[in-house]
Design a protein around this motif. Structure first.
Motif, short mmCIF file in Angstrom:
data_model
loop_
_atom_site.label_atom_id
_atom_site.label_comp_id
_atom_site.label_asym_id
_atom_site.label_seq_id
_atom_site.Cartn_x
_atom_site.Cartn_y
_atom_site.Cartn_z
N UNK A 31 -20.74 -39.12 -73.93
CA UNK A 31 -21.52 -40.33 -73.71
C UNK A 31 -23.02 -40.08 -73.69
N UNK A 32 -23.41 -38.84 -73.44
CA UNK A 32 -24.84 -38.51 -73.38
C UNK A 32 -25.44 -38.27 -74.75
N UNK A 33 -24.63 -38.37 -75.82
CA UNK A 33 -25.11 -38.03 -77.16
C UNK A 33 -24.67 -39.11 -78.15
N UNK A 34 -25.44 -39.24 -79.25
CA UNK A 34 -25.10 -40.24 -80.26
C UNK A 34 -24.50 -39.62 -81.52
N UNK B 261 -16.88 -19.22 -78.32
CA UNK B 261 -16.06 -20.32 -78.84
C UNK B 261 -16.82 -21.63 -78.68
N UNK B 262 -16.29 -22.67 -79.29
CA UNK B 262 -16.86 -24.01 -79.14
C UNK B 262 -15.80 -25.04 -79.48
N UNK B 263 -15.80 -26.13 -78.72
CA UNK B 263 -15.05 -27.33 -79.07
C UNK B 263 -16.06 -28.38 -79.51
N UNK B 264 -15.76 -29.07 -80.61
CA UNK B 264 -16.62 -30.14 -81.07
C UNK B 264 -16.03 -31.46 -80.60
N UNK B 265 -16.80 -32.19 -79.79
CA UNK B 265 -16.35 -33.44 -79.19
C UNK B 265 -16.95 -34.61 -79.96
N UNK B 266 -16.09 -35.48 -80.46
CA UNK B 266 -16.55 -36.66 -81.18
C UNK B 266 -17.10 -37.71 -80.21
N UNK B 267 -18.05 -38.51 -80.66
CA UNK B 267 -18.56 -39.57 -79.79
C UNK B 267 -17.57 -40.72 -79.64
N UNK B 268 -17.93 -41.69 -78.82
CA UNK B 268 -17.18 -42.94 -78.65
C UNK B 268 -15.78 -42.73 -78.06
N UNK B 269 -15.62 -41.63 -77.30
CA UNK B 269 -14.37 -41.42 -76.59
C UNK B 269 -13.23 -40.86 -77.40
N UNK B 270 -13.51 -40.27 -78.57
CA UNK B 270 -12.43 -39.76 -79.41
C UNK B 270 -12.08 -38.30 -79.14
#
Length: 430
Positions: free
Chosen positions: A310-313, A342-351
């Motif tokens: 939510x903090x990112x667009x 490592x890294x997880x890529x989190x999609x915006x808009x709650x996905x």
């Protein structure tokens, strides 16, 4: 001239013939409006009684939903149409008259629609989602081909788990035990040692008894592995990859995105580079957002991922998770033994998470130590250990979940709409 609906705009002013199904119709006195679909798109056919005569008009008015037909007509410009054209019908040939089609324009419950998934995919919304899925698949292959990756197909039947988990589908392989693959990653690492940069694109299976909107039992994964590529370079490739996919969909699926009412402005901003947040900072962010129970060492669930995003667009990387909550093959941070590269890529808009990736352990002694800590047998994993024994190199990889990516880009609420025939906890039909 025979053509398809998606090509009609190339034939304005000409008479054409299309094969189509009737998705809906309405009539107003002596004019009938036929909503036609042929798989390539949707178009309106207008039948005027005074121009076609009583017989053809009566035939058009008598058509039932999902009847199949050949339609002949003149292509005319129409600014109100998504295609910019409509068809002025001059003839209708009925191939098959459908009777009592079960999915009508009224509202239906989800379970009813899932029971009729073989028919539901004909609807305009489902058609749009599956066309976007197709474009994403094309963009994936295009990106890797253009960047000199070789496509390699790992086995679906395996003798062991990729991540040491018990959430596997068991079967018999003649006299041996076998499992449906939950990831092709380990095999892709072997392929990377032969071909440099590789990727797989295939079905995976996870026997997790989950009913969330993000989970399927059978889903498709894209799993690249790259020799001589370290963690930071891998992150850059990931953000270029996602940027390419999203921009390809915006460019090539404009009508489908409009059909779904997708806010394209939110997608237009998805361009590299992406923001990055360490796991340590993510914990602090969550506590500031009211997640008082979260502690260092806890894994993140859907509410946590959503709160951070939510903090990112645009998509955000969460990096350097604790070693103890990640897979055995992830390389420890050389500056800090308690976290991994490592890294997880989190999609915006709650996905939620759409990519999980890491730099892999390339040191033989450390991998042997991991084998012992995780109870991995030499018999099942001997070949994987040998990758560190014969010409080991720094290497990294990641996995992208296709259905979650389709859901995010299309704006679908549940992943069950993003695959033609979803396999869910209690659904093996149709």
């Amino acid at each position: 001239m025979k053509t398809t609906i998606n090509k009609l705009s190339e034939h304005v002013g000409k008479t054409v013939k299309i094969g189509a199904w009737l998705s809906n119709k309405r009539s107003s006195g002596k004019i009938a409006f036929l909503q036609l679909r042929d798989g390539s798109g949707f178009v309106q056919g207008v039948v005027v009684k005074s121009e076609v005569g009583d017989e053809i008009f009566a035939k058009a008015k008598g058509l039932t939903q999902e009847s199949s037909l050949y339609v002949t007509g003149m292509v005319k410009e129409d600014e109100r149409s998504a295609l910019g054209v409509e068809l002025e019908v001059t003839d209708v040939e009925v191939l098959h008259q459908a009777v009592d089609y079960p999915i009508t324009p009224k509202e239906h419950g989800t379970e009813f629609l899932m029971d009729h998934r073989h028919l539901w995919i004909r609807s305009k919304r489902q058609h749009a989602i599956l066309k976007i899925r197709n474009e994403i698949i094309h963009a994936v292959n295009e990106f890797f081909y253009n960047n000199d990756f070789a496509k390699v197909d790992p086995p679906i039947l395996t003798g062991s788990s990729a991540e040491g988990t018990t959430s596997l589908f068991h079967t018999k392989y003649f006299e041996e035990d076998a499992y449906l693959s939950q990831s092709g990653q380990l095999y892709m690492e072997a392929a990377a040692m032969a071909l440099g940069k590789v990727y797989s694109f295939g079905p995976t299976f996870r026997a997790e008894k989950s009913k969330t909107r993000r989970h399927l039992i059978e889903f498709w994964m894209i799993e690249p592995e790259m020799a001589f590529v370290e963690h930071e370079e891998s992150l850059e490739i990931q953000e270029q990859f996602i940027s390419h996919i999203v921009q390809s969909v915006i460019t090539r699926c404009e009508n489908e995105l409009k059909t779904l009412g997708r806010d394209i402005s939110k997608l237009e901003n998805v361009k590299a580079p992406f923001p990055r947040v360490s796991y340590d900072d993510a914990i602090k962010m969550l506590k500031e957002k009211g997640f008082d129970d979260i502690e260092w060492g806890d894994d993140f669930g859907a509410p946590h991922e959503t709160a951070i995003a939510e903090s990112f667009d645009k998509p955000v990387f969460i990096t350097n998770y604790p070693k103890d909550i990640k897979a055995f093959y992830m390389k420890p941070d050389p500056n800090r033994e308690d976290v991994v590269l490592c890294a997880d890529l989190i999609a915006p808009e709650g996905y939620g998470e759409i990519i999980g990736g890491s730099q892999r352990i390339d040191d033989l002694a450390l991998m042997e130590q991991r084998y012992e800590e995780h109870g991995l047998t030499d018999d099942a994993y001997k070949w994987y250990l040998e990758l560190r024994k014969y010409g080991s190199v720094p290497h990294s990889g990641f996995g992208l979940g296709l259905e979650r990516t389709v859901a995010w880009i299309s704006g679908a609420e549940h992943v069950r709409e993003t695959i033609p025939f979803p396999r869910l906890l209690n659904r093996l039909y149709p």
